[in-house]
Every structure is written in C-alpha cells, then in structure tokens.
Motif scaffolding. Structure first.
Motif, PDB file in Angstrom:
ATOM      1  N   THR A 185     -11.302  42.650  13.489  1.00 20.95           N
ATOM      2  CA  THR A 185     -11.777  43.978  13.084  1.00 20.95           C
ATOM      3  C   THR A 185     -11.118  45.070  13.913  1.00 20.95           C
ATOM      4  N   GLY A 186     -10.728  46.146  13.234  1.00 22.76           N
ATOM      5  CA  GLY A 186     -10.143  47.291  13.924  1.00 22.76           C
ATOM      6  C   GLY A 186      -9.371  48.165  12.962  1.00 22.76           C
ATOM      7  N   VAL A 187      -8.813  49.222  13.498  1.00 27.28           N
ATOM      8  CA  VAL A 187      -7.903  50.077  12.736  1.00 27.28           C
ATOM      9  C   VAL A 187      -6.492  49.537  12.940  1.00 27.28           C
ATOM     10  N   TYR A 188      -5.813  49.295  11.839  1.00 25.02           N
ATOM     11  CA  TYR A 188      -4.459  48.749  11.876  1.00 25.02           C
ATOM     12  C   TYR A 188      -3.444  49.857  11.610  1.00 25.02           C
ATOM     13  N   TYR A 189      -2.446  49.911  12.485  1.00 27.43           N
ATOM     14  CA  TYR A 189      -1.418  50.930  12.406  1.00 27.43           C
ATOM     15  C   TYR A 189      -0.047  50.276  12.233  1.00 27.43           C
ATOM     16  N   CYS A 190       0.806  50.914  11.468  1.00 28.39           N
ATOM     17  CA  CYS A 190       2.204  50.499  11.499  1.00 28.39           C
ATOM     18  C   CYS A 190       2.991  51.570  12.240  1.00 28.39           C
ATOM     19  N   ALA A 191       4.120  51.157  12.771  1.00 30.41           N
ATOM     20  CA  ALA A 191       4.915  52.050  13.595  1.00 30.41           C
ATOM     21  C   ALA A 191       6.386  51.678  13.485  1.00 30.41           C
ATOM     22  N   ARG A 192       7.232  52.681  13.783  1.00 31.24           N
ATOM     23  CA  ARG A 192       8.678  52.477  13.750  1.00 31.24           C
ATOM     24  C   ARG A 192       9.190  52.280  15.178  1.00 31.24           C
ATOM     25  N   SER A 193      10.017  51.262  15.353  1.00 34.57           N
ATOM     26  CA  SER A 193      10.530  50.961  16.679  1.00 34.57           C
ATOM     27  C   SER A 193      11.723  51.842  17.037  1.00 34.57           C
ATOM     28  N   ARG A 194      11.837  52.148  18.344  1.00 38.58           N
ATOM     29  CA  ARG A 194      13.026  52.837  18.862  1.00 38.58           C
ATOM     30  C   ARG A 194      14.183  51.862  19.063  1.00 38.58           C
ATOM     31  N   LEU A 195      13.887  50.569  19.097  1.00 40.96           N
ATOM     32  CA  LEU A 195      14.853  49.561  19.502  1.00 40.96           C
ATOM     33  C   LEU A 195      15.633  49.021  18.312  1.00 40.96           C
ATOM     34  N   SER A 196      16.761  48.412  18.607  1.00 41.46           N
ATOM     35  CA  SER A 196      17.601  47.846  17.566  1.00 41.46           C
ATOM     36  C   SER A 196      16.871  46.737  16.818  1.00 41.46           C
ATOM     37  N   PRO A 197      16.989  46.695  15.508  1.00 41.65           N
ATOM     38  CA  PRO A 197      16.371  45.614  14.736  1.00 41.65           C
ATOM     39  C   PRO A 197      17.079  44.277  14.920  1.00 41.65           C
ATOM     40  N   ALA A 198      18.190  44.276  15.632  1.00 44.52           N
ATOM     41  CA  ALA A 198      18.907  43.030  15.891  1.00 44.52           C
ATOM     42  C   ALA A 198      18.340  42.286  17.095  1.00 44.52           C
ATOM     43  N   THR A 199      17.508  42.949  17.879  1.00 43.03           N
ATOM     44  CA  THR A 199      16.917  42.318  19.055  1.00 43.03           C
ATOM     45  C   THR A 199      15.571  41.705  18.689  1.00 43.03           C
ATOM     46  N   VAL A 200      15.023  40.937  19.624  1.00 39.72           N
ATOM     47  CA  VAL A 200      13.699  40.358  19.410  1.00 39.72           C
ATOM     48  C   VAL A 200      12.699  41.503  19.217  1.00 39.72           C
ATOM     49  N   PRO A 201      11.973  41.528  18.120  1.00 39.49           N
ATOM     50  CA  PRO A 201      11.080  42.663  17.885  1.00 39.49           C
ATOM     51  C   PRO A 201      10.023  42.812  18.974  1.00 39.49           C
ATOM     52  N   SER A 202       9.938  44.007  19.504  1.00 40.05           N
ATOM     53  CA  SER A 202       8.997  44.289  20.584  1.00 40.05           C
ATOM     54  C   SER A 202       7.612  44.590  20.037  1.00 40.05           C
ATOM     55  N   MET A 203       6.606  44.274  20.807  1.00 34.80           N
ATOM     56  CA  MET A 203       5.241  44.679  20.482  1.00 34.80           C
ATOM     57  C   MET A 203       4.652  45.560  21.578  1.00 34.80           C
ATOM     58  N   LEU A 204       5.550  46.182  22.343  1.00 34.88           N
ATOM     59  CA  LEU A 204       5.094  47.138  23.347  1.00 34.88           C
ATOM     60  C   LEU A 204       4.953  48.508  22.701  1.00 34.88           C
ATOM     61  N   ILE A 205       3.824  49.144  22.933  1.00 40.18           N
ATOM     62  CA  ILE A 205       3.547  50.426  22.302  1.00 40.18           C
ATOM     63  C   ILE A 205       4.626  51.450  22.620  1.00 40.18           C
ATOM     64  N   GLN A 206       5.137  51.435  23.842  1.00 35.01           N
ATOM     65  CA  GLN A 206       6.120  52.435  24.251  1.00 35.01           C
ATOM     66  C   GLN A 206       7.459  52.255  23.558  1.00 35.01           C
ATOM     67  N   SER A 207       7.632  51.146  22.846  1.00 31.70           N
ATOM     68  CA  SER A 207       8.870  50.908  22.104  1.00 31.70           C
ATOM     69  C   SER A 207       8.872  51.591  20.748  1.00 31.70           C
ATOM     70  N   TYR A 208       7.779  52.247  20.386  1.00 26.02           N
ATOM     71  CA  TYR A 208       7.615  52.817  19.046  1.00 26.02           C
ATOM     72  C   TYR A 208       7.477  54.327  19.112  1.00 26.02           C
ATOM     73  N   ASP A 209       8.121  54.990  18.132  1.00 23.13           N
ATOM     74  CA  ASP A 209       8.146  56.456  18.195  1.00 23.13           C
ATOM     75  C   ASP A 209       7.379  57.160  17.083  1.00 23.13           C
ATOM     76  N   TYR A 210       7.186  56.520  15.949  1.00 23.00           N
ATOM     77  CA  TYR A 210       6.424  57.132  14.873  1.00 23.00           C
ATOM     78  C   TYR A 210       5.342  56.170  14.412  1.00 23.00           C
ATOM     79  N   TRP A 211       4.165  56.745  14.105  1.00 24.48           N
ATOM     80  CA  TRP A 211       2.998  55.942  13.778  1.00 24.48           C
ATOM     81  C   TRP A 211       2.356  56.447  12.486  1.00 24.48           C
TER      82      TRP A 211
END
Length: 127
Positions: free
Chosen positions: A91-117
């Motif tokens: 249960t919770g509010v689910y957000y999607c976000a766009r990463s600042r990092l290259s899509p060729a790298t292992v996808p990050s799940m650190l909040i600071q890696s994302y710039d738009y929500w």
C-alpha cells in the motif's frame, strides 16, 4: 515540458493484481531510464523497480522480486508496472520518474538519480 502521468491505482484485496501505467511526454522517451517508487503513510519514498534499455535487465527491490514486473513500450511512451500477489505492505502512493543516468547502465533506484516525477497514483491493498 517534461510530464509523467501515472494511472491504474486502485483498492484491491490481498493476493490481487494491478497494472500501473506512466505515460511520458516532452522528451525522447526511448533514450531514458525510468523508475517506479512508492511512499507509504509515514514512511520515506522507496524504489520499487527501474528499467533502462529494453534489452537490459531491470532492477527490483527485494520486497517485490518475483511479484512485480516492469516493462516499457517506447512506441507509446509508456512504462508499466505489473503487480501480482499484492500484499497490504504494498500500500502507498506509486510514482514514476525519469532517470538522469544512462539507460545503458544498471537502472538505479536511488531517488537522487531521478529528475522528473509524476503526481502519483494510490494503491491500497486490504487483508
């Protein structure tokens, strides 16, 4: 401008399924990694899953591995989160976000890696 719009949240019983969608606009969708995050009442926002290029493996939080599946449709500028075997702790509010990092790298799940929500969509799982 960059926009991310989530949909698909609902109230379901434990064991049920939901599919969340996040439609993006204002940027070249295929060139970015995307992530799903959630925030339960009184808790910090946490990463759930993230996806880069379609031919690269996504990442998942341990708590959702084997139950959730993230995938993207670049033709529709949309990223999805298929959630099965839902539990009350999902249960919770689910957000999607766009990463600042290259899509060729292992996808990050650190909040600071994302710039738009997105604005979020509510998921409630009852026991």
């Amino acid at each position: 401008q960059v926009q991310l719009v989530e949909s698909g949240g609902a109230s379901v019983q434990s064991g049920g399924s939901l599919r969340l969608s996040c439609e993006a606009s204002g940027f070249n969708f295929a060139r970015y990694a995307l992530g799903w995050f959630r925030q339960a009442p009184g808790k910090n926002r946490e990463g759930v899953s993230a996806i880069g290029y379609v031919d690269r493996p996504p990442t998942y939080a341990d708590s959702v591995k084997g139950r959730f599946n993230i995938f993207r449709d670049n033709a529709k500028n949309t990223v999805y989160l298929q959630m099965d075997s839902l539990r009350p702790e999902d249960t919770g509010v689910y957000y999607c976000a766009r990463s600042r990092l290259s899509p060729a790298t292992v996808p990050s799940m650190l909040i600071q890696s994302y710039d738009y929500w997105g604005q979020g969509t509510q998921v409630t799982v009852s026991s």
